[in-house]
Motif scaffolding. Structure first.
Motif, short mmCIF file in Angstrom:
data_model
loop_
_atom_site.label_atom_id
_atom_site.label_comp_id
_atom_site.label_asym_id
_atom_site.label_seq_id
_atom_site.Cartn_x
_atom_site.Cartn_y
_atom_site.Cartn_z
N SER A 1 0.89 -1.04 -0.16
CA SER A 1 -0.21 -0.08 0.06
C SER A 1 0.61 1.27 -0.15
O SER A 1 0.33 2.33 -0.12
CB SER A 1 -0.79 -0.06 1.17
OG SER A 1 -1.93 -1.08 1.24
N PHE B 1 -5.18 3.37 0.42
CA PHE B 1 -6.46 2.88 1.44
C PHE B 1 -7.16 2.19 0.80
O PHE B 1 -7.45 0.99 1.29
CB PHE B 1 -7.28 4.10 1.83
CG PHE B 1 -6.63 5.11 2.75
CD1 PHE B 1 -6.22 4.66 4.12
CD2 PHE B 1 -6.08 6.12 2.18
CE1 PHE B 1 -5.83 5.67 4.86
CE2 PHE B 1 -5.65 7.36 3.14
CZ PHE B 1 -5.43 6.89 4.47
N ARG C 1 -6.38 7.38 -2.49
CA ARG C 1 -4.86 7.51 -2.11
C ARG C 1 -4.60 8.90 -1.48
O ARG C 1 -4.99 9.84 -1.88
CB ARG C 1 -4.06 7.04 -3.32
CG ARG C 1 -4.35 5.88 -3.92
CD ARG C 1 -3.82 6.03 -5.28
NE ARG C 1 -4.08 4.64 -6.13
CZ ARG C 1 -4.24 4.54 -7.42
NH1 ARG C 1 -3.81 5.78 -8.10
NH2 ARG C 1 -4.03 3.68 -7.92
#
Length: 281
Positions: free
Chosen positions: A149, A201, A206
């Motif tokens: 991520s 996320f 983002r």
């Protein structure tokens, strides 16, 4: 009093640059093969078009036929600058980034004050018309570190900046009347370094932070450009989204004339939010 103008050539130039970048990106994507899964914080291709709503401050120092002129900080009204950005992921962790914006402002006015000219304080009354345009573009090759991520990026490339200034004034200095006309354009390429961070996320929402620096210390025109921004992007549709960030840009351009009237320095500070419409593939 502000002049009314037709569509700015800078806006047309922005559209042309967007077309070239999109065409090149599509070609690169078509030629890429065996693409593996990449971080959800990255897109294969994205293009953002929008505006940079800035609070500008200027400072001009220049040698003139009347002596050295120092303007001090000049605050201008907030204004909206067209801006376009693009990114393409050529492999799983490498790619290209592009950014372009322009500032253009015509100003007319009258002054009646003391000014620091030639090292002494003088009485100055003047009617002046000034036209300032600054273009900034950058292209970088980026390496992204991380597959989850969070990804961190570093980019190397080139930054291009161009500053054009026209000044026409009729003035009375210490009781002596005269006219002053000055026009110059400075433009150059310089090495660029970019740093970036993105957090996903989800693949549709983002956060990101970025910083870049351009510096040139050789030749007749020298200077530096530093910028930083923090923002977010959201895709309510699979390929269409919006983005917003808050950024600061500092532009300093020096022109060396060997101590003659060609010596000049232009210092520009821009700060404010940007908003975009984004497409991705």
């Amino acid at each position: 009093m502000l002049r009314r103008t037709r569509t700015s050539p800078a806006v047309r130039k922005t559209a042309q640059l967007a077309t070239y970048f999109a065409a090149g990106s599509a070609l690169a994507l078509t030629s890429a093969s065996a693409l593996a899964e990449h971080s959800p914080a990255l897109d294969r291709f994205s293009l953002s078009a929008g505006a940079y709503y800035v609070d500008p401050t200027f400072r001009v120092n220049a040698n003139t036929q009347y002596g050295n002129f120092q303007s001090g900080d000049i605050d201008r009204d907030r204004t909206t600058l067209p801006r376009i950005r693009g990114e393409i992921l050529l492999f799983d962790s490498q790619g290209l980034s592009f950014d372009y914006f322009t500032y253009k402002k015509n100003n007319s006015g009258a002054i009646d004050r003391s000014a620091l000219i030639g090292g002494s304080t003088s009485s100055l009354s003047a009617n002046a018309d000034a036209n300032l345009q600054v273009d900034m573009a950058s292209v970088a090759y980026k390496w992204w570190i991380g597959q989850g991520s969070d990804v961190f990026g570093i980019g190397l490339g080139g930054g291009y900046y161009r500053a054009h200034l026209d000044v026409n004034a009729a003035a009375t200095l210490n009781g002596t009347s005269g006219t002053f006309n000055e026009s110059y354009t400075e433009k150059t390429w310089a090495p660029l370094v970019e740093l970036g961070w993105k957090h996903a996320f989800s693949k549709d929402f983002r956060l990101y932070a970025e910083a870049s620096g351009v510096k040139k210390n050789w030749g007749r025109v020298t200077g530096h450009i530093y910028s930083a921004a923090f923002g977010a992007e959201w895709y309510p549709l699979a390929n269409l989204g919006i983005g917003a960030d808050y950024g600061i840009t500092r532009i300093n351009i020096n022109r060396s004339g060997g101590g003659t009237i060609n010596d000049a320095n232009l210092d520009i500070r821009l700060k404010g939010p940007s908003a975009y419409v984004k497409v991705r593939f």
